[in-house]
Write a protein that holds these residues in place. Structure first.
Motif, PDB file in Angstrom:
ATOM      1  N   SER B  89     -39.803  30.559  40.963  1.00 37.67           N
ATOM      2  CA  SER B  89     -41.243  30.353  40.732  1.00 37.67           C
ATOM      3  C   SER B  89     -42.030  31.640  40.986  1.00 37.67           C
ATOM      4  O   SER B  89     -43.077  31.854  40.381  1.00 37.67           O
ATOM      5  CB  SER B  89     -41.779  29.223  41.616  1.00 37.67           C
ATOM      6  OG  SER B  89     -41.875  29.654  42.960  1.00 37.67           O
ATOM      7  N   ARG B  90     -41.546  32.492  41.901  1.00 36.28           N
ATOM      8  CA  ARG B  90     -42.257  33.763  42.161  1.00 36.28           C
ATOM      9  C   ARG B  90     -42.080  34.717  40.982  1.00 36.28           C
ATOM     10  O   ARG B  90     -43.033  35.280  40.480  1.00 36.28           O
ATOM     11  CB  ARG B  90     -41.724  34.421  43.434  1.00 36.28           C
ATOM     12  CG  ARG B  90     -41.937  33.622  44.692  1.00 36.28           C
ATOM     13  CD  ARG B  90     -43.370  33.737  45.178  1.00 36.28           C
ATOM     14  NE  ARG B  90     -43.557  32.932  46.366  1.00 36.28           N
ATOM     15  CZ  ARG B  90     -43.422  33.392  47.591  1.00 36.28           C
ATOM     16  NH1 ARG B  90     -43.098  34.656  47.772  1.00 36.28           N
ATOM     17  NH2 ARG B  90     -43.602  32.613  48.627  1.00 36.28           N
ATOM     18  N   PHE B  91     -40.840  34.945  40.590  1.00 31.84           N
ATOM     19  CA  PHE B  91     -40.545  35.691  39.368  1.00 31.84           C
ATOM     20  C   PHE B  91     -39.106  35.422  38.988  1.00 31.84           C
ATOM     21  O   PHE B  91     -38.263  35.148  39.853  1.00 31.84           O
ATOM     22  CB  PHE B  91     -40.805  37.200  39.510  1.00 31.84           C
ATOM     23  CG  PHE B  91     -39.942  37.893  40.518  1.00 31.84           C
ATOM     24  CD1 PHE B  91     -38.717  38.413  40.166  1.00 31.84           C
ATOM     25  CD2 PHE B  91     -40.388  38.047  41.814  1.00 31.84           C
ATOM     26  CE1 PHE B  91     -37.926  39.053  41.108  1.00 31.84           C
ATOM     27  CE2 PHE B  91     -39.607  38.689  42.760  1.00 31.84           C
ATOM     28  CZ  PHE B  91     -38.372  39.195  42.400  1.00 31.84           C
ATOM     29  N   ASN B  92     -38.860  35.493  37.679  1.00 32.78           N
ATOM     30  CA  ASN B  92     -37.548  35.125  37.181  1.00 32.78           C
ATOM     31  C   ASN B  92     -37.064  36.228  36.229  1.00 32.78           C
ATOM     32  O   ASN B  92     -37.648  36.432  35.162  1.00 32.78           O
ATOM     33  CB  ASN B  92     -37.631  33.770  36.462  1.00 32.78           C
ATOM     34  CG  ASN B  92     -36.260  33.228  36.115  1.00 32.78           C
ATOM     35  OD1 ASN B  92     -35.317  33.999  35.919  1.00 32.78           O
ATOM     36  ND2 ASN B  92     -36.152  31.913  36.021  1.00 32.78           N
ATOM     37  N   PHE B  93     -35.998  36.915  36.620  1.00 32.29           N
ATOM     38  CA  PHE B  93     -35.482  38.010  35.795  1.00 32.29           C
ATOM     39  C   PHE B  93     -35.005  37.509  34.429  1.00 32.29           C
ATOM     40  O   PHE B  93     -34.909  38.285  33.492  1.00 32.29           O
ATOM     41  CB  PHE B  93     -34.311  38.698  36.496  1.00 32.29           C
ATOM     42  CG  PHE B  93     -34.727  39.591  37.639  1.00 32.29           C
ATOM     43  CD1 PHE B  93     -35.534  40.692  37.410  1.00 32.29           C
ATOM     44  CD2 PHE B  93     -34.303  39.339  38.923  1.00 32.29           C
ATOM     45  CE1 PHE B  93     -35.916  41.527  38.448  1.00 32.29           C
ATOM     46  CE2 PHE B  93     -34.672  40.167  39.966  1.00 32.29           C
ATOM     47  CZ  PHE B  93     -35.486  41.269  39.735  1.00 32.29           C
ATOM     48  N   SER B  94     -34.680  36.223  34.346  1.00 34.50           N
ATOM     49  CA  SER B  94     -34.199  35.672  33.077  1.00 34.50           C
ATOM     50  C   SER B  94     -35.337  35.270  32.143  1.00 34.50           C
ATOM     51  O   SER B  94     -35.112  34.935  30.989  1.00 34.50           O
ATOM     52  CB  SER B  94     -33.322  34.432  33.337  1.00 34.50           C
ATOM     53  OG  SER B  94     -32.265  34.762  34.199  1.00 34.50           O
ATOM     54  N   GLU B  95     -36.545  35.249  32.679  1.00 34.79           N
ATOM     55  CA  GLU B  95     -37.729  34.910  31.862  1.00 34.79           C
ATOM     56  C   GLU B  95     -38.787  35.991  32.077  1.00 34.79           C
ATOM     57  O   GLU B  95     -39.964  35.704  32.284  1.00 34.79           O
ATOM     58  CB  GLU B  95     -38.248  33.522  32.269  1.00 34.79           C
ATOM     59  CG  GLU B  95     -37.221  32.423  31.993  1.00 34.79           C
ATOM     60  CD  GLU B  95     -37.616  31.080  32.606  1.00 34.79           C
ATOM     61  OE1 GLU B  95     -38.768  30.929  33.037  1.00 34.79           O
ATOM     62  OE2 GLU B  95     -36.750  30.195  32.640  1.00 34.79           O
ATOM     63  N   TRP B  96     -38.346  37.222  32.044  1.00 37.21           N
ATOM     64  CA  TRP B  96     -39.161  38.372  32.444  1.00 37.21           C
ATOM     65  C   TRP B  96     -40.369  38.577  31.557  1.00 37.21           C
ATOM     66  O   TRP B  96     -41.446  38.961  32.020  1.00 37.21           O
ATOM     67  CB  TRP B  96     -38.269  39.614  32.450  1.00 37.21           C
ATOM     68  CG  TRP B  96     -38.857  40.792  33.156  1.00 37.21           C
ATOM     69  CD1 TRP B  96     -39.143  42.006  32.612  1.00 37.21           C
ATOM     70  CD2 TRP B  96     -39.223  40.884  34.548  1.00 37.21           C
ATOM     71  NE1 TRP B  96     -39.659  42.842  33.573  1.00 37.21           N
ATOM     72  CE2 TRP B  96     -39.718  42.176  34.770  1.00 37.21           C
ATOM     73  CE3 TRP B  96     -39.192  39.984  35.624  1.00 37.21           C
ATOM     74  CZ2 TRP B  96     -40.164  42.610  36.019  1.00 37.21           C
ATOM     75  CZ3 TRP B  96     -39.641  40.411  36.861  1.00 37.21           C
ATOM     76  CH2 TRP B  96     -40.114  41.706  37.057  1.00 37.21           C
TER      77      TRP B  96
END
Lengths: 150, 315
Positions: B89-96
């Protein structure tokens, strides 16, 4: 599920928590000039310094391009501090110890024009006279356009 | 008598262990499942940087979580599941690509800082996954990388806008800008004292930070946490090109950022209310008060010792 997670977190925190010593605040890095407002700030990465130029109302009017010529009574103060990395954030530098405070005051000359008195003090208030090119310092301090404050 | 006592103790032990086993077996049925959704836009990075982040961060901050067998057993699975959900939820490398470019850069700098401050990877994760630790040499690789990002060398070359058109000034005078969390803009800060001035070279901006009397008095008294009523205002400008003497002056005005301490009103954000007003028109940032969560997440992670404030003068 939330209750189970909270209980587990509490146990882990109790097992691993170490009290860190808090920071010591450095009021001596602050400088204030009564009746003066900020004209601009500047960073110098060659000298590793960071500065603020303050001015009184007349100086601010000149820096803001409201007044086109210098006039007697303008007062400028430039505070220069050591530049240091900001704690807890790699990517920002901030002011540290105050290195010097310079004062330039516009006065009426004997010829009836406008000139400047200049003085420079170290961070601990000691008068600094050696190695100062007063003319270029006055030109620099009094010649900067005001940063935009909404 | 002694023999009988032991028997009672053994019986108690059997009951205790039996109960624990029963509970452990029972909670396996409610154990959360950890899934890896497909990657939509994985971050592109230099190979050496990618290798470090894959090993240290991807388990919680990507859709490629590599979960060990022991991570799937309750109650550990509750913690693992929570950390993965929180991390994604903070950040997602797969949905950058879901993040705007400026936010992507900010996240990468935040990542470097979280590692440098030893806040990430989480200590509890490292106990079970020591191979995820980031060495000093690897941290230097990450630092070198973020220093190549575009914001690091951003220079404001535009002519400085000094005032709004008259029509917009009149409009601004009619209505005080108000942030989504109810914080009103005020230019009282111009009469406050300066508590710091900064070169935020990670994003190409420079700032003057003002504090009201309550804030300045707390600094003078070395008082932390800061009392209710303390306020900070950061005035942010772009940076002009460095001159031949090494001087960098403010470029265009970018925004004003406020932090107000009110432990009751802003209890969910560690007692601090945040607001940002963009451009000369002072447009409130954030469509809803949720924007405060983004602010406090970073302040909470990296500056808890400073009462969640970065820009204070410390020895």
């Amino acid at each position: 599920m939330n209750k189970i997670f909270s209980a587990l977190t509490l146990v882990l925190v109790m097992l691993s928590c170490k009290q860190k010593a808090g920071p010591v605040l450095a009021a001596e890095y602050l400088h204030h000039e009564d009746g003066m407002q900020v004209i601009t700030s500047l960073i110098n990465n060659k000298n590793k310094t960071i500065s603020i130029i303050y001015g009184n109302q007349l100086a601010a009017a000149f820096a803001g391009n409201v007044q086109r010529e210098h006039q007697a009574g303008e007062k400028y103060v430039m505070v220069t501090s050591d530049q240091r990395p900001m704690p807890h954030w790699y990517g920002t530098n901030m002011n540290g110890a105050i290195l010097c405070v310079e004062y330039a005051t516009a006065v009426v000359t004997e010829e009836g024009g406008v000139g400047f008195d200049y003085m420079r003090r170290s961070g601990n208030g000691k008068l600094m006279t050696e190695g100062v090119d007063e003319t270029s310092r006055i030109r620099f301090m009094t010649g900067q356009p005001a940063a935009v404050h909404p | 008598m002694k023999k009988s006592g032991l028997t009672v103790k053994k019986k108690k032990l059997v009951v205790v262990f039996g109960t624990i086993l029963f509970i452990l077996a029972g909670i396996q049925f409610t154990s959360p499942s950890i899934k890896n959704p497909p990657s939509t836009s994985e971050i592109a990075l230099p190979a050496d940087v990618m290798a470090i982040l894959k090993r240290a961060c991807f388990d919680c901050h990507s859709n490629n979580s590599s979960v060990e067998w022991f991570d799937r057993i309750a109650p550990v699975s509750y913690l693992v599941s929570h950390d993965i959900n929180e991390g994604r939820s903070r950040f997602n490398f797969s949905e950058w690509e879901r993040n705007p470019p400026v936010v992507r850069e900010l996240l990468l700098w935040e990542m470097v800082n979280a590692i440098e401050e030893r806040k990430m990877p989480l200590q509890r994760y490292l106990r079970m996954h020591p191979e995820a630790a980031v060495s000093t040499t690897e941290l230097e690789i990450l630092k070198r990388y973020v220093n190549t990002l575009p914001g690091r060398h951003k220079v404001d070359t535009m002519a400085i806008a000094r005032a709004l058109p008259d029509s917009q000034i009149q409009q601004l005078m009619k209505a005080v800008p108000v942030s989504a969390n109810g914080i009103e803009y005020s230019d009282d800060y111009k009469n406050w004292k300066i508590i710091s001035t900064t070169d935020k070279y990670d994003g190409g901006s420079m700032r003057i930070v003002y504090g009201n009397d309550i804030m300045v008095n707390a600094i003078a008294a070395n008082k932390l946490p800061f009392p209710d009523g303390a306020q900070i205002v950061k005035v942010v400008w772009g940076k002009h090109l460095e001159d031949s003497l090494g001087n960098v002056f403010p470029g265009n005005f970018q925004n004003v950022q406020l932090m107000i301490k009110d432990s009751k009103r802003f209890s969910s954000t560690e007692g601090w209310g945040f607001a940002k007003f963009d451009g000369l028109q002072l447009k409130p940032f954030g469509a809803s008060a949720i924007f405060q969560t983004t602010c406090i997440n970073c302040h909470r992670l990296l500056a808890p010792e400073n009462d969640f404030v970065f820009n204070i003068p410390t020895k």
